[in-house]
Design an enzyme around this catalytic site. Structure first.
Site, PDB file in Angstrom:
ATOM      1  N   GLU A  26      92.643  61.511  22.400  1.00 56.65           N
ATOM      2  CA  GLU A  26      91.665  62.358  21.696  1.00 56.65           C
ATOM      3  C   GLU A  26      92.301  63.671  21.241  1.00 56.65           C
ATOM      4  OE1 GLU A  26      89.082  64.972  23.632  1.00 56.65           O
ATOM      5  OE2 GLU A  26      89.454  64.205  25.638  1.00 56.65           O
ATOM      6  N   LYS A  88      84.868  70.923  16.519  1.00 58.38           N
ATOM      7  CA  LYS A  88      84.772  69.945  17.615  1.00 58.38           C
ATOM      8  C   LYS A  88      83.805  68.857  17.148  1.00 58.38           C
ATOM      9  CE  LYS A  88      82.726  69.503  22.208  1.00 58.38           C
ATOM     10  NZ  LYS A  88      81.963  70.197  23.259  1.00 58.38           N
ATOM     11  N   VAL A 108      85.715  62.616  23.270  1.00 60.99           N
ATOM     12  CA  VAL A 108      85.816  61.255  23.797  1.00 60.99           C
ATOM     13  C   VAL A 108      84.907  60.314  22.989  1.00 60.99           C
ATOM     14  CG1 VAL A 108      85.297  59.774  25.789  1.00 60.99           C
ATOM     15  CG2 VAL A 108      86.538  61.933  26.109  1.00 60.99           C
ATOM     16  N   ASP A 140      71.006  68.500  28.758  1.00 56.38           N
ATOM     17  CA  ASP A 140      72.369  68.486  28.241  1.00 56.38           C
ATOM     18  C   ASP A 140      73.150  67.321  28.864  1.00 56.38           C
ATOM     19  OD1 ASP A 140      74.870  68.931  27.261  1.00 56.38           O
ATOM     20  OD2 ASP A 140      75.005  71.022  27.876  1.00 56.38           O
ATOM     21  N   SER A 142      76.257  64.698  27.738  1.00 55.98           N
ATOM     22  CA  SER A 142      77.284  64.491  26.715  1.00 55.98           C
ATOM     23  C   SER A 142      77.095  63.170  25.983  1.00 55.98           C
ATOM     24  CB  SER A 142      78.670  64.511  27.358  1.00 55.98           C
ATOM     25  OG  SER A 142      79.649  64.171  26.398  1.00 55.98           O
ATOM     26  N   ALA A 143      77.331  63.207  24.674  1.00 57.49           N
ATOM     27  CA  ALA A 143      77.295  61.979  23.869  1.00 57.49           C
ATOM     28  C   ALA A 143      78.393  61.001  24.298  1.00 57.49           C
ATOM     29  CB  ALA A 143      77.448  62.327  22.394  1.00 57.49           C
ATOM     30  N   LYS A 161      84.960  66.758  35.727  1.00 55.15           N
ATOM     31  CA  LYS A 161      84.993  68.056  36.393  1.00 55.15           C
ATOM     32  C   LYS A 161      83.639  68.340  37.035  1.00 55.15           C
ATOM     33  CE  LYS A 161      88.432  70.718  33.977  1.00 55.15           C
ATOM     34  NZ  LYS A 161      88.722  70.327  32.600  1.00 55.15           N
TER      35      LYS A 161
END
Ligand code: PSU
Ligand code: MN
Length: 305
Positions: A26, A88, A108, A140, A142-143, A161
């Site tokens: 990526e 991004k 990602v 929230d 992440s996709a 993380k």
């Protein structure tokens, strides 16, 4: 139709045509995940490690609106130097960045999607996005997780993380039908540390065992990714308490500064490095290298099946 948008480097194209192993990489990790010039050095070294392990690297980014699979040295340097000036790009951003002929560093999620368009099956990174702490209020998530639920690419990472809620991240992946494999471990690694309080779904001890699972999954039409979690090498792992303290502090700083949406993850990554010094950056780099090697070995086994 696709050729209009997608540019695969000659080397990667040749490898794919001849069923040689290819590993996707990526570019958000380059632009937003690490400071210059370490990011450029790391990205180039990742490619070298993949080659040394017998596979072909394919770093993915959007350059002037073109989905590029396999960047040149100059293109990697460019994304690294521009850093946060490059957009991004997650899944939702792809059409806008392409239509406007902009540069984009792929997360990602976006990297998986573009890799799948090219036919690349294995992808190495550091850490994935996931369910953020407090997601029951902020929503929230992440996709990256939905992409893992639908796109046929295996992602090798060092876990996630602790800026994330690891327990909820695992729950979400279960809902989406994504197997979470521990390479040589039955505990979920937490990026800087080799373990966490949570178990992976399956422990596997060889790249061949993992490759076989990928083949069966996709042969059966079970679309979606597989998450392979690879613990950071012992000698580079960091103290959990020290890292958690920095993470808690970074999250407080983020909330005080009112940072939202796609800016949250880059802010947290940067602040954790600032709070913990070069130590955590060095560990981050080493775990990415470790993942590149494993991804290459899995890609090799997969191409032989
Ligand atoms: N976590 C890391 N390093 C990273 C990222 C996440 O430890 O570089 C990057 C990856 O590109 C990942 C993205 O796909 O952040 C997730 O961003 P978001 O949480 O906004 O989906
Ligand atoms: Mn988010």
């Amino acid at each position: 139709m696709l050729e209009k948008y997608l540019k695969i480097s000659p080397e990667v194209k040749e490898a794919l045509k001849n069923n040689k192993p290819v590993v996707a990489l990526e570019s958000t990790i380059i632009s937003h995940g690490m400071p210059y010039p370490k990011n450029a050095e790391t990205a180039l070294k990742c490619e070298e490690i993949i080659r040394d392990a017998g596979a072909i690297p394919a770093t993915i980014a959007i350059i002037k609106g073109v989905l590029c699979v396999g960047l040149s040295r100059e293109e990697i340097e460019y994304v690294a130097k521009e850093g946060k000036n490059v957009v991004k790009v997650s899944r939702r951003d792809i059409p806008v960045v392409v239509a406007n002929k902009l540069d984009g560093a792929t997360t990602v999620a976006a990297t998986m999607y573009i890799a799948s368009l090219a036919g690349v099956k294995v992808f190495a990174t550091g850490g994935i996005g996931g369910v953020h702490r407090g997601a029951e209020v902020s929503m929230d998530i992440s996709a990256d997780l939905d992409e893992l639920g639908s796109t046929n690419v295996a992602v090798v990472c060092a876990g996630a993380k602790a800026i994330l809620d690891l327990e909820k991240t695992l729950e979400y992946l279960e809902t989406k039908g994504v197997p979470v494999i521990g390479y040589g471990t039955s505990m979920l690694p937490a990026f800087y540390t080799r373990t966490s309080a949570y178990k992976v779904n399956y422990r596997m001890d060889s790249p061949l065992e993992i490759a076989k699972t990928l083949k069966v999954k996709w042969d059966l039409g079970l679309n979606g990714g597989v998450l392979i979690t690879n613990p950071i090498p012992e000698e580079y792992s960091l103290d959990e308490d020290v890292m958690n303290e920095a993470i808690d502090k970074a999250i407080n700083m983020m909330n005080e500064a009112g940072i939202k949406g796609k800016d949250q993850t880059p802010f947290l990554l940067k602040t954790i490095v600032e709070l913990t010094g070069g130590n955590s950056l060095e560990s981050n780099i080493k775990l990415v290298f470790n993942n590149c090697k494993l991804a290459a070995l899995i890609a090799k086994e997969y191409s032989n099946l």
